[in-house]
Design a protein around this motif. Structure first.
Motif, short mmCIF file in Angstrom:
data_model
loop_
_atom_site.label_atom_id
_atom_site.label_comp_id
_atom_site.label_asym_id
_atom_site.label_seq_id
_atom_site.Cartn_x
_atom_site.Cartn_y
_atom_site.Cartn_z
N UNK A 49 -5.17 -0.14 -8.58
CA UNK A 49 -4.63 -0.66 -7.32
C UNK A 49 -3.71 -1.85 -7.58
N UNK A 50 -2.82 -2.07 -6.63
CA UNK A 50 -2.01 -3.28 -6.57
C UNK A 50 -2.27 -3.89 -5.20
N UNK A 51 -2.48 -5.18 -5.17
CA UNK A 51 -2.97 -5.88 -4.01
C UNK A 51 -1.85 -6.36 -3.10
N UNK A 52 -2.23 -6.81 -1.92
CA UNK A 52 -1.34 -7.47 -0.97
C UNK A 52 -2.18 -8.49 -0.22
N UNK A 111 -7.35 -4.41 -9.63
CA UNK A 111 -6.20 -4.86 -8.84
C UNK A 111 -5.30 -5.58 -9.82
N UNK A 112 -4.14 -4.99 -10.11
CA UNK A 112 -3.32 -5.48 -11.20
C UNK A 112 -2.14 -6.34 -10.77
N UNK A 113 -2.27 -7.01 -9.65
CA UNK A 113 -1.24 -7.93 -9.18
C UNK A 113 -1.00 -7.78 -7.69
N UNK A 124 4.82 -5.93 -11.74
CA UNK A 124 4.34 -4.68 -11.14
C UNK A 124 5.39 -3.58 -11.23
N UNK A 125 6.66 -3.93 -11.07
CA UNK A 125 7.76 -2.96 -11.13
C UNK A 125 8.08 -2.52 -12.55
#
Length: 146
Positions: A49-52, A111-113, A124-125
């Motif tokens: 996952x990537x967080x917000x 969660x990787x960022x 992330x990109x």
């Protein structure tokens, strides 16, 4: 998806058998993901996952979540091996998430960022960042199964 696919490719080169719950951006129901893990008797389950944070630059960094005690050791190894990433380490936390809670196998959610962080988003990109995560996971699995 890019991080999960990079990890699967990396693990293939280590002769690990990987089972993906999906290989594209199609949706797989949350309940189905731990069912797959339990059915194939996965040695390890990793949810990517990537967080917000909901607001620009409110939070940053990566984090490892686990629910059951059977994931404690792997979560610790992952957390240690992610230390080479250029993001803030938010540590290991208890995560009451369905993919962890309903999983009988050792399971982590990473969660990787934060996508809404000016610091994290360039990483992330980056395909290089995805490959680094994959390398760290590979290293962690080798250490875990040693």
């Amino acid at each position: 998806m890019p991080t999960a696919l990079a990890t699967a490719d990396r693990l293939k080169s280590s002769f690990a058998r990987t089972v993906m719950t999906r290989r594209s951006n199609k949706t797989v129901a949350l309940a189905r993901r731990p069912q797959i893990s339990n059915r194939v008797k996965a040695s390890i389950f990793i949810s990517f996952h990537f967080n917000s944070a909901g607001s620009h630059n409110l939070a940053y960094g990566y984090e490892v979540f686990k629910y059951h005690k059977n994931a404690d050791r792997f979560a610790s190894i992952l957390d240690k091996n992610f230390s080479d990433l250029n993001l803030f380490n938010r540590g290991i936390a208890f995560g009451n998430y369905q993919v962890l809670r309903d999983n009988k196998r050792p399971a982590v959610l990473i969660e990787m960022g934060f996508m809404d962080s000016d610091h994290d988003f360039p990483y992330i990109k980056s395909p290089r960042y995805h490959r680094q995560i994959a390398a760290d996971i590979n290293k962690s699995l080798i250490e875990y199964f040693r």
